[in-house]
Write an enzyme that holds these catalytic residues in place. Sequence first.
Site, short mmCIF file in Angstrom:
data_model
loop_
_atom_site.label_atom_id
_atom_site.label_comp_id
_atom_site.label_asym_id
_atom_site.label_seq_id
_atom_site.Cartn_x
_atom_site.Cartn_y
_atom_site.Cartn_z
N ASN A 94 0.86 -1.19 0.00
CA ASN A 94 0.00 0.00 0.00
C ASN A 94 0.89 1.24 0.00
OD1 ASN A 94 -1.87 1.99 0.39
ND2 ASN A 94 -2.43 1.38 2.48
N TRP A 95 1.05 1.81 -1.21
CA TRP A 95 1.97 2.96 -1.34
C TRP A 95 1.38 4.23 -0.70
CZ3 TRP A 95 3.94 2.97 -7.15
CH2 TRP A 95 4.69 1.82 -7.38
N LYS A 96 0.11 4.19 -0.35
CA LYS A 96 -0.56 5.40 0.19
C LYS A 96 -0.24 6.58 -0.74
CE LYS A 96 -0.44 3.43 4.79
NZ LYS A 96 -0.54 3.65 6.21
N HIS A 138 -10.02 1.53 4.28
CA HIS A 138 -8.76 1.74 5.03
C HIS A 138 -9.01 2.76 6.14
CE1 HIS A 138 -4.69 2.91 6.04
NE2 HIS A 138 -4.29 1.76 5.53
N GLU A 183 -7.38 5.18 7.10
CA GLU A 183 -7.11 6.58 6.72
C GLU A 183 -8.27 7.16 5.93
OE1 GLU A 183 -3.20 5.83 5.11
OE2 GLU A 183 -2.51 5.38 7.15
N GLU A 236 -6.15 -4.37 10.62
CA GLU A 236 -5.15 -3.32 10.79
C GLU A 236 -5.50 -2.47 12.02
OE1 GLU A 236 -2.91 -2.29 6.97
OE2 GLU A 236 -4.69 -1.04 7.01
N SER A 280 2.67 -1.58 10.57
CA SER A 280 4.11 -1.64 10.84
C SER A 280 4.72 -3.03 10.62
CB SER A 280 4.42 -1.13 12.25
OG SER A 280 4.02 0.23 12.35
N GLY A 308 2.55 -0.82 4.46
CA GLY A 308 2.55 0.59 4.09
C GLY A 308 3.96 1.11 3.88
P1 PGA Z 1 2.22 0.84 7.76
O1 PGA Z 1 0.79 0.99 7.06
O2 PGA Z 1 2.84 -0.44 7.23
O3 PGA Z 1 2.98 2.05 7.35
O4 PGA Z 1 1.97 0.75 9.22
C1 PGA Z 1 -0.06 -0.12 6.87
C2 PGA Z 1 -1.39 0.35 6.35
O5 PGA Z 1 -1.89 1.38 6.83
O6 PGA Z 1 -1.96 -0.28 5.45
#
Ligand code: PGA
Length: 246
Positions: A6-8, A90, A92, A160, A208, A229
């Site tokens: 997930n490149w966000k 997600h 976010e 998550e 993480s 991420g």
């Molecule tokens: P992260 O993000 O690996 O930076 O914790 C994971 C995610 O939000 O999908």
Amino acid sequence: MLIVANWKAYVDSVAKAKLLVASAKKLTGKGNVEIVIAPPAPYLSLFADKKGKPAFAAQNISDSAGGAATGEITAALLHNLGVTYAIIGHSERRAMGESNELTASKVMQALANGITPIVCIGESERDADAMYLHFLRTQISSIFAPLSQKDRARVVLAYEPLWAIGKSAAESITPNDLYEMILYIRKVLAEYFTGKGAEQIQILYGGSVEPGNIRALAEGDQVNGFLVGHASVDAPTFAALVKAVS
Ligand code: PGA
């Protein structure tokens, strides 16, 4: 095992996107790992190919079927582009106001258009009274209750916990806690399936995941993959992470 990158909104140039995709291509076909890349939407048209490897995911999709919906990207459009997965709900996006109801209608759009939804669930914090388990149950029910048995079987879940996202391996979930959460999620899922259906649902973990903790989290084969991420947008780090479980 499914590993979703997930490149966000971390990747803001085509040059960097190309580098990451080229590096991920070299990792495909290794061991039992299947890689899915979820880049910002504009890059999908550069790379997505239904039959190619890695597979591609949208980071979000519209709940609209199309037509007069300015700024929306529909599941049908993504499908026609060769995109095979979509991350939906997600945390976010939920933080931007997306509700369980909106998440559920996006899941239906995805399923109706041949896109596999990767639906995110997760509590923001843990309380001593375990109310967070109730919170998770509500999230799971809102996704699965409206679907037919056949469609339920096509959903991928990503657990998550918000408190573990965007930190470091040391602050991520422990393998033991993850094991317990997967058991709990499967128990709730069993209410929506007959026979062994709930056991077939792919459950990913995200929050993480780094090269330093992925192997311990994967131990015991409880989890079917990972949603990664920040560790997915640095090519050597992502390669190390994939190799650790290949
Ligand atoms: P992260 O993000 O690996 O930076 O914790 C994971 C995610 O939000 O999908």
